[in-house]
Design a protein around this motif. Structure first.
Motif, short mmCIF file in Angstrom:
data_model
loop_
_atom_site.label_atom_id
_atom_site.label_comp_id
_atom_site.label_asym_id
_atom_site.label_seq_id
_atom_site.Cartn_x
_atom_site.Cartn_y
_atom_site.Cartn_z
N LEU A 148 -134.64 -14.23 -48.95
CA LEU A 148 -133.22 -14.47 -48.71
C LEU A 148 -132.60 -13.43 -47.77
O LEU A 148 -131.77 -13.75 -46.93
CB LEU A 148 -132.45 -14.43 -50.03
CG LEU A 148 -132.13 -15.74 -50.72
CD1 LEU A 148 -131.09 -15.51 -51.79
CD2 LEU A 148 -131.67 -16.82 -49.75
N ARG A 183 -142.00 -18.96 -47.72
CA ARG A 183 -140.67 -18.96 -47.10
C ARG A 183 -140.21 -17.52 -46.91
O ARG A 183 -140.61 -16.62 -47.67
CB ARG A 183 -139.66 -19.69 -47.98
CG ARG A 183 -139.87 -21.21 -48.07
CD ARG A 183 -139.60 -21.91 -46.75
NE ARG A 183 -139.62 -23.36 -46.89
CZ ARG A 183 -140.69 -24.15 -46.75
NH1 ARG A 183 -141.85 -23.62 -46.45
NH2 ARG A 183 -140.58 -25.46 -46.90
N LYS A 184 -139.34 -17.33 -45.94
CA LYS A 184 -138.76 -16.01 -45.72
C LYS A 184 -137.93 -15.61 -46.94
O LYS A 184 -137.34 -16.46 -47.60
CB LYS A 184 -137.84 -16.05 -44.50
CG LYS A 184 -138.56 -16.28 -43.17
CD LYS A 184 -137.54 -16.33 -42.03
CE LYS A 184 -138.23 -16.58 -40.68
NZ LYS A 184 -137.27 -16.74 -39.57
N ARG A 199 -121.07 -10.93 -41.15
CA ARG A 199 -121.58 -10.86 -39.77
C ARG A 199 -123.03 -11.30 -39.74
O ARG A 199 -123.72 -11.26 -40.73
CB ARG A 199 -121.46 -9.42 -39.23
CG ARG A 199 -120.03 -9.00 -38.91
CD ARG A 199 -119.98 -7.60 -38.32
NE ARG A 199 -120.53 -7.53 -36.98
CZ ARG A 199 -119.86 -7.88 -35.88
NH1 ARG A 199 -118.64 -8.36 -35.96
NH2 ARG A 199 -120.43 -7.76 -34.70
N PHE A 200 -123.48 -11.71 -38.55
CA PHE A 200 -124.86 -12.15 -38.37
C PHE A 200 -125.83 -11.11 -38.89
O PHE A 200 -125.71 -9.94 -38.62
CB PHE A 200 -125.12 -12.42 -36.87
CG PHE A 200 -126.46 -13.04 -36.58
CD1 PHE A 200 -126.59 -14.42 -36.46
CD2 PHE A 200 -127.58 -12.25 -36.41
CE1 PHE A 200 -127.83 -15.00 -36.18
CE2 PHE A 200 -128.81 -12.82 -36.14
CZ PHE A 200 -128.94 -14.20 -36.01
N GLU A 206 -133.61 -12.07 -45.29
CA GLU A 206 -133.85 -12.31 -43.86
C GLU A 206 -133.03 -13.46 -43.31
O GLU A 206 -132.90 -13.61 -42.09
CB GLU A 206 -135.33 -12.65 -43.64
CG GLU A 206 -136.16 -11.49 -43.16
CD GLU A 206 -137.60 -11.93 -42.89
OE1 GLU A 206 -137.83 -12.84 -42.07
OE2 GLU A 206 -138.49 -11.36 -43.55
N ILE A 207 -132.53 -14.32 -44.19
CA ILE A 207 -131.90 -15.55 -43.70
C ILE A 207 -130.42 -15.67 -44.08
O ILE A 207 -129.77 -16.62 -43.66
CB ILE A 207 -132.66 -16.81 -44.18
CG1 ILE A 207 -132.60 -16.96 -45.70
CG2 ILE A 207 -134.11 -16.77 -43.70
CD1 ILE A 207 -132.95 -18.36 -46.17
N VAL A 208 -129.93 -14.72 -44.87
CA VAL A 208 -128.52 -14.77 -45.27
C VAL A 208 -127.88 -13.43 -44.97
O VAL A 208 -128.50 -12.39 -45.20
CB VAL A 208 -128.38 -15.09 -46.79
CG1 VAL A 208 -126.94 -14.98 -47.24
CG2 VAL A 208 -128.95 -16.46 -47.11
N SER A 209 -126.67 -13.44 -44.42
CA SER A 209 -125.97 -12.18 -44.22
C SER A 209 -124.50 -12.34 -44.58
O SER A 209 -124.01 -13.46 -44.75
CB SER A 209 -126.16 -11.70 -42.77
OG SER A 209 -125.63 -12.64 -41.86
N LYS A 210 -123.81 -11.23 -44.72
CA LYS A 210 -122.43 -11.22 -45.20
C LYS A 210 -121.47 -10.89 -44.07
O LYS A 210 -121.58 -9.82 -43.46
CB LYS A 210 -122.27 -10.16 -46.32
CG LYS A 210 -123.26 -10.31 -47.47
CD LYS A 210 -123.00 -11.54 -48.33
CE LYS A 210 -124.14 -11.86 -49.29
NZ LYS A 210 -124.27 -10.98 -50.43
#
Lengths: 171, 171
Positions: B162, B159-160, B170-171, B164-168
């Protein structure tokens, strides 16, 4: 908490306490997201955690004025990346809504285990949410949810009987 | 079994034993489906349980020749009813793929609890599956899965991270 217990206990929560979310609980919730299956394991998703209070308020407005969302300490926007997804589910459909939904429901169920409330938000102005959160043109917003400790305990809503939703060998 | 344990243990299973599925296990799995949330609680879904051996074999062929599917004692086809669903997710999208996916993933997770294997099948000829199972023109097939006791124990897939798949905020 058992899977079926979590499914049975889950509600759409529309009132929240401002109590912060413990980091360990959030880490488990995001791990549930991260481990979700996706078509060809492409994981075409990005979850934005919105904590900034002013931004939360503006996001709630972009969700057709569902201002209760901003009561929660975090709003999560689930984005999909169609260009990174499997393009041919059923030979014709891009898998991104399916992929992002699986990960989103993992979030919802693990939140339930942690005693946290969520609410699938499907009513929102996508272009406004994208502008507020800097979501690039090629990405999509599938849904949002507030995440926080519930300040209400809604009753269960009705469901169709099994006989209406399950059939044998034919539709 | 805990939600996160079920999520961590789930695999896409592509070899099955012919062992029948206990009715009580199947009942709990279908209850997990039935209790799934959906946009405006419209529950626009129908799950077809295919047990007839000859029909299972034909369905597997319509799934791009994934013949392993027919090893399992049941194949489940998850259908959506766009006309009964919420038409305006994000102001533009019909909710049916999202609704059916939530219910489908509940099935997958509760199957894991019961020691049963599943495999999200997104590669199929929709019109062929519809013809085999008598699915009406106005309904859609989202995905299928075999359901049965696993005859293999696949390793976890990557799996990627975290980051790479979660941001604060903003995208």
């Amino acid at each position: 908490m058992d899977v079926l217990d979590a499914i049975r206990a889950r509600r759409s929560v529309r009132r929240y306490k401002p109590t912060p979310i413990p980091e360990e609980a959030l880490a488990r919730i995001l791990d549930a997201v991260r481990l979700a299956p996706s078509a060809k394991n492409l994981q075409p998703w990005r979850f934005i955690l919105v904590r900034d209070p002013a931004l939360r308020a503006r996001v709630a407005v972009a969700c057709v004025n569902q201002t209760f969302m901003a009561e929660a300490p975090v709003i999560i926007a689930a984005c999909g990346l169609p260009e990174q997804a499997y393009g041919r589910m059923g030979r014709c459909m891009n898998s991104w809504p399916v992929d992002v939904t699986i990960a989103f429901e993992h979030l919802v169920l693990q939140a339930q285990v942690e005693g946290l409330g969520t609410c699938w938000i499907g009513a929102f102005y996508e272009e406004e949410v994208k502008a507020l959160l800097g979501v690039p043109a090629e990405a999509r917003v599938l849904a949002l949810t507030p995440l926080g400790y519930p300040a209400e305990s809604p009753a269960a809503r009705p469901r169709k009987p099994l006989a209406e939703i399950v059939s044998k060998d034919r539709f």
